[in-house]
Design a protein around this motif. Structure first.
Motif, short mmCIF file in Angstrom:
data_model
loop_
_atom_site.label_atom_id
_atom_site.label_comp_id
_atom_site.label_asym_id
_atom_site.label_seq_id
_atom_site.Cartn_x
_atom_site.Cartn_y
_atom_site.Cartn_z
N THR A 82 0.84 -1.20 0.00
CA THR A 82 0.00 0.00 0.00
C THR A 82 0.88 1.25 0.00
O THR A 82 2.06 1.21 0.35
CB THR A 82 -0.91 0.03 1.24
OG1 THR A 82 -0.09 0.16 2.41
CG2 THR A 82 -1.78 -1.21 1.33
N ASP A 83 0.26 2.38 -0.35
CA ASP A 83 0.97 3.65 -0.29
C ASP A 83 1.39 3.97 1.14
O ASP A 83 2.45 4.54 1.38
CB ASP A 83 0.11 4.78 -0.86
CG ASP A 83 -0.11 4.66 -2.35
OD1 ASP A 83 0.71 3.99 -3.03
OD2 ASP A 83 -1.09 5.24 -2.86
N ALA A 84 0.55 3.57 2.11
CA ALA A 84 0.88 3.79 3.52
C ALA A 84 2.14 3.01 3.92
O ALA A 84 2.97 3.51 4.68
CB ALA A 84 -0.30 3.40 4.40
N GLN A 85 2.30 1.80 3.39
CA GLN A 85 3.50 1.01 3.68
C GLN A 85 4.74 1.67 3.08
O GLN A 85 5.81 1.67 3.68
CB GLN A 85 3.35 -0.40 3.14
CG GLN A 85 2.39 -1.25 3.94
CD GLN A 85 2.13 -2.58 3.27
OE1 GLN A 85 1.76 -2.64 2.09
NE2 GLN A 85 2.30 -3.66 4.02
N VAL A 86 4.59 2.24 1.89
CA VAL A 86 5.71 2.95 1.25
C VAL A 86 6.11 4.15 2.11
O VAL A 86 7.29 4.37 2.38
CB VAL A 86 5.35 3.40 -0.18
CG1 VAL A 86 6.41 4.33 -0.75
CG2 VAL A 86 5.15 2.20 -1.08
N GLN A 87 5.13 4.91 2.57
CA GLN A 87 5.42 6.08 3.39
C GLN A 87 6.04 5.68 4.73
O GLN A 87 6.97 6.35 5.21
CB GLN A 87 4.15 6.92 3.61
CG GLN A 87 3.61 7.54 2.34
CD GLN A 87 4.66 8.28 1.54
OE1 GLN A 87 5.48 9.03 2.08
NE2 GLN A 87 4.68 8.07 0.23
N ALA A 88 5.57 4.60 5.32
CA ALA A 88 6.15 4.12 6.58
C ALA A 88 7.60 3.70 6.37
O ALA A 88 8.46 3.97 7.21
CB ALA A 88 5.32 2.96 7.14
N ARG A 90 9.60 4.81 4.01
CA ARG A 90 10.35 6.06 3.78
C ARG A 90 10.66 6.75 5.11
O ARG A 90 11.77 7.23 5.33
CB ARG A 90 9.54 6.97 2.86
CG ARG A 90 10.30 8.16 2.34
CD ARG A 90 9.45 9.02 1.42
NE ARG A 90 8.98 8.36 0.24
CZ ARG A 90 9.71 8.15 -0.86
NH1 ARG A 90 10.96 8.54 -0.90
NH2 ARG A 90 9.19 7.56 -1.90
N LYS A 91 9.69 6.77 6.01
CA LYS A 91 9.89 7.40 7.32
C LYS A 91 10.95 6.63 8.11
O LYS A 91 11.78 7.23 8.79
CB LYS A 91 8.57 7.43 8.08
CG LYS A 91 8.66 8.15 9.41
CD LYS A 91 7.33 8.16 10.12
CE LYS A 91 6.56 9.37 9.68
NZ LYS A 91 5.34 9.57 10.46
N ARG A 92 10.90 5.30 8.02
CA ARG A 92 11.87 4.48 8.74
C ARG A 92 13.29 4.76 8.23
O ARG A 92 14.25 4.72 8.99
CB ARG A 92 11.52 3.01 8.54
CG ARG A 92 12.24 2.08 9.46
CD ARG A 92 11.70 0.69 9.37
NE ARG A 92 11.53 0.27 8.00
CZ ARG A 92 11.83 -0.95 7.54
NH1 ARG A 92 12.29 -1.85 8.35
NH2 ARG A 92 11.65 -1.25 6.30
N LEU A 93 13.42 5.04 6.93
CA LEU A 93 14.73 5.37 6.37
C LEU A 93 15.19 6.76 6.79
O LEU A 93 16.36 7.08 6.68
CB LEU A 93 14.70 5.31 4.84
CG LEU A 93 14.57 3.94 4.20
CD1 LEU A 93 14.45 4.08 2.69
CD2 LEU A 93 15.75 3.07 4.54
N GLY A 94 14.22 7.57 7.21
CA GLY A 94 14.57 8.92 7.62
C GLY A 94 14.64 9.89 6.47
O GLY A 94 15.29 10.92 6.57
N SER A 95 13.98 9.56 5.36
CA SER A 95 14.01 10.51 4.23
C SER A 95 12.64 11.06 3.95
O SER A 95 11.64 10.62 4.41
CB SER A 95 14.55 9.82 2.98
OG SER A 95 13.76 8.71 2.61
#
Length: 95
Positions: A82-88, A90-95
């Motif tokens: 999901t798009d939410a998983q992609v955003q999560a 991305r957040k985990r990577l710190g970008s």
């Protein structure tokens, strides 16, 4: 000798900075592929996905963990994310 040390330090600094730059520029498609790779690398057997191959070289197809209800649920396709998983991610990577 001093110039050599400076060169080595500059090389190390660039090497350490590269992952941070790569994280910032990752597209959603690249993140989806990374999530799939991580999911498959954590699967213990050969047949995580229908497109995986068995030890005899044949396609796993309906024998894959993905195709069987219950148990492990590997991520095999972009559409599984999901798009939410992609955003999560991305957040985990710190970008």
């Amino acid at each position: 000798m001093n110039m050599m040390r400076i060169g080595i330090l500059a090389g190390v600094a660039l090497t350490l900075a590269m992952p941070a730059v790569a994280k910032e520029t990752m597209t959603d498609a690249q993140i989806r592929q990374r999530i799939i790779r991580e999911s498959l690398s954590s699967y213990p057997g050969n047949c995580a996905c229908p497109y995986s191959t068995m030890s005899n070289g044949r396609s796993c197809g309906g024998r894959s963990a993905y195709s069987k209800p219950g148990g492990r649920s590997p991520i095999c396709y972009d559409s599984d994310i999901t798009d939410a998983q992609v955003q999560a991610y991305r957040k985990r990577l710190g970008s």
